[in-house]
Design an enzyme around this catalytic site. Structure first.
Site, PDB file in Angstrom:
ATOM      1  N   PHE A  35       2.057  -3.378   3.925  1.00 58.81           N
ATOM      2  CA  PHE A  35       2.444  -4.688   4.456  1.00 58.81           C
ATOM      3  C   PHE A  35       3.909  -4.946   4.099  1.00 58.81           C
ATOM      4  O   PHE A  35       4.359  -4.673   2.987  1.00 58.81           O
ATOM      5  CB  PHE A  35       1.599  -5.798   3.835  1.00 58.81           C
ATOM      6  N   HIS A  54      -2.678   7.943   6.231  1.00 57.88           N
ATOM      7  CA  HIS A  54      -2.888   6.611   5.662  1.00 57.88           C
ATOM      8  C   HIS A  54      -4.263   6.116   6.092  1.00 57.88           C
ATOM      9  O   HIS A  54      -4.996   5.555   5.284  1.00 57.88           O
ATOM     10  CB  HIS A  54      -1.774   5.663   6.114  1.00 57.88           C
ATOM     11  N   CYS A 114       0.809  -1.225   0.000  1.00 57.02           N
ATOM     12  CA  CYS A 114       0.000   0.000   0.000  1.00 57.02           C
ATOM     13  C   CYS A 114       0.842   1.275   0.000  1.00 57.02           C
ATOM     14  O   CYS A 114       0.292   2.382   0.004  1.00 57.02           O
ATOM     15  CB  CYS A 114      -0.935  -0.007   1.189  1.00 57.02           C
ATOM     16  N   LYS A 161      -9.848   7.820   2.578  1.00 56.59           N
ATOM     17  CA  LYS A 161     -10.246   6.423   2.426  1.00 56.59           C
ATOM     18  C   LYS A 161     -11.655   6.197   2.970  1.00 56.59           C
ATOM     19  O   LYS A 161     -12.301   5.199   2.640  1.00 56.59           O
ATOM     20  CB  LYS A 161      -9.256   5.504   3.138  1.00 56.59           C
ATOM     21  N   GLU A 200      -0.765   5.318  13.736  1.00 58.38           N
ATOM     22  CA  GLU A 200      -0.480   6.535  12.979  1.00 58.38           C
ATOM     23  C   GLU A 200      -0.728   7.777  13.823  1.00 58.38           C
ATOM     24  O   GLU A 200       0.037   8.750  13.768  1.00 58.38           O
ATOM     25  CB  GLU A 200      -1.324   6.587  11.705  1.00 58.38           C
ATOM     26  N   HIS A 212      -9.781   1.963   0.277  1.00 59.94           N
ATOM     27  CA  HIS A 212      -8.325   1.832   0.286  1.00 59.94           C
ATOM     28  C   HIS A 212      -7.879   1.351  -1.088  1.00 59.94           C
ATOM     29  O   HIS A 212      -8.143   0.209  -1.478  1.00 59.94           O
ATOM     30  CB  HIS A 212      -7.908   0.849   1.368  1.00 59.94           C
TER      31      HIS A 212
END
Length: 418
Positions: A402, A306, A166, A338, A317, A343
């Site tokens: 990831f 994010h 991502c 998002k 975050e 996402h």
């Protein structure tokens, strides 16, 4: 002797994106400012056997409006989406008057041609190996988004794809920035694309229990930083940006949207899917971006987070932002788009940096919708539910993937030559 790395400045002179909230940047931006969600029940296949049955799909998309019909048949949907975004991005940019040997293409995609992979696997099982398409491999591989754009536009500079889950789009933009700063290119078409709302990809994320299961309330499912968040919502889309060396842009009289002033790239070295404790990797990425930009934390007025709507990501975050910005964390604005477009995985960072550019240009902030129940661990100003209008000088975009990949990018309003 040429200019040094430090003396080169990088500006953005073209943007284009396509999302579930709009085929064009303007349409996407308008809907986001109005707090409209593009999330609904999946229509591209029957999701009835999946525990999550919702996503942010781009509906009624005809790739032949943006690319040659033959090319459309021979490329994956992920390439179709970036072709759309790139065409918008390059409108008004006189490529015919530029040295195309000095223009690169760097496009990120976390998963690449998974639509093609699933379709051709079905053919393999049902009809045998002799019926698998000869275009299967070039349609599937993640670098083909960059490769196809370079072919279509005749761009012969550095050309490659980035894959960092991502964070892929963010890494692509960071690489484009460094290529220009280092003098390897005068301009780079960059960004990210993803089209992974497919049965297998959805099943994989469902098995991880990473997705929201609010199937009866799709538009309320993505709720970053809200106490009752229960996972992210998959989305598809693409974002394209044209980055240029400032001198190159000025010589042609370019319309400069904003300036890229700093990047930060780090690795968690911690876990395959979970962020490092207290967002330690994100902290270092934001700190490095601030150092690269040579600005103070207090100069940042907005962060496009994010903000995935998962328990771990949003809390870590938030902790990272507070670590980096101290008391200023409670004064700056943080939002997660998002909540409306889902996402976009490898395309997320590219679209979100474009939104930072628009926020700077217009002084308007897209909201975090569905923020209804404050979480004690997430206690910043998330621009809840309604857009806000404030003057901005600099904005930061975060992207995490990831594998422990972290990217932070800072953009500023262009203030003229130094």
């Amino acid at each position: 002797m040429g200019r040094t790395y430090e003396s080169r400045r990088v500006v953005i002179t073209g943007i284009g994106c396509t999302t579930a909230c709009g085929i064009t940047t303007g349409e996407t931006w308008k809907n986001l400012l109005e707090g409209r969600s593009g999330i609904s029940r999946i229509t591209s296949f029957d999701p009835g056997k999946h525990t999550t049955q919702i996503a942010a799909e781009i509906r009624d998309f005809d790739p032949t409006q943006y690319m040659d019909t033959k090319d459309a048949r021979r490329t994956d949907r992920s390439v179709h989406l970036i072709a759309c975004a790139a065409r918008e991005c390059l409108e008004g940019i006189p490529l015919d008057r530029m040295d195309r040997d000095r223009i690169g293409v760097v496009i990120g995609s976390g998963i690449g041609g998974i639509n093609t992979f699933e379709a051709q696997h079905g053919i393999l099982i049902s009809k045998g190996p002799g019926k698998v398409s000869p275009f299967f491999i070039p349609m599937m591989i993640s670098d083909m988004a960059a490769g196809q754009l370079s072919i279509v536009y005749g761009l012969k500079g550095p050309n490659f794809g980035t894959v960092s889950a991502c964070a892929s789009g963010g890494n692509a933009i960071a690489d484009a920035y460094m290529l220009i700063k280092a003098g390897y290119a005068d301009a780079v078409l960059t960004g990210g694309t993803e089209a992974s709302v497919t049965p297998m990809a959805l099943a994989g994320f469902c098995s991880m229990k990473a997705l929201s299961r609010r199937n009866d309330e799709p538009q309320r499912a993505s709720r970053p930083f809200d106490l009752e968040r229960d996972g992210f919502v998959m989305g598809e889309g693409a974002g394209a940006l044209f980055l240029e060396d400032l001198e190159h842009a000025e010589k042609r009289g370019a319309d400069i949207i904003c300036e890229v002033v700093g990047i930060g790239l780090t690795g968690d070295a911690y876990h395959m899917t979970s962020p490092a404790p207290n967002g330690e990797g994100a902290v270092r990425a934001m700190q490095l971006a601030l150092q690269d930009a040579e600005i103070n934390p207090s100069d940042i007025g907005y962060i496009n987070a994010h903000g995935t709507s998962t328990q771990l990501n949003d809390a870590s975050e938030t902790a990272a932002i507070k670590e980096v910005f101290g008391d200023h964390a409670y004064k700056l604005k943080v939002s997660s788009t998002k909540s409306m477009i889902g996402h976009l995985l490898g395309a997320a960072a590219a679209v979100e940096l474009i939104l930072c550019c628009l926020a700077l240009k217009e002084g308007k902030l897209p909201p975090t919708i569905n923020y209804e129940n404050p979480d004690p661990e997430c206690d910043l100003d998330y621009v809840p539910n309604e857009s806000q209008q404030i003057p901005l000088t600099a904005a930061l975009s975060n992207a995490f993937g990831f594998g422990g990949h972290n990217v932070a990018i800072i953009v500023k309003n262009y203030s003229g030559p130094e």
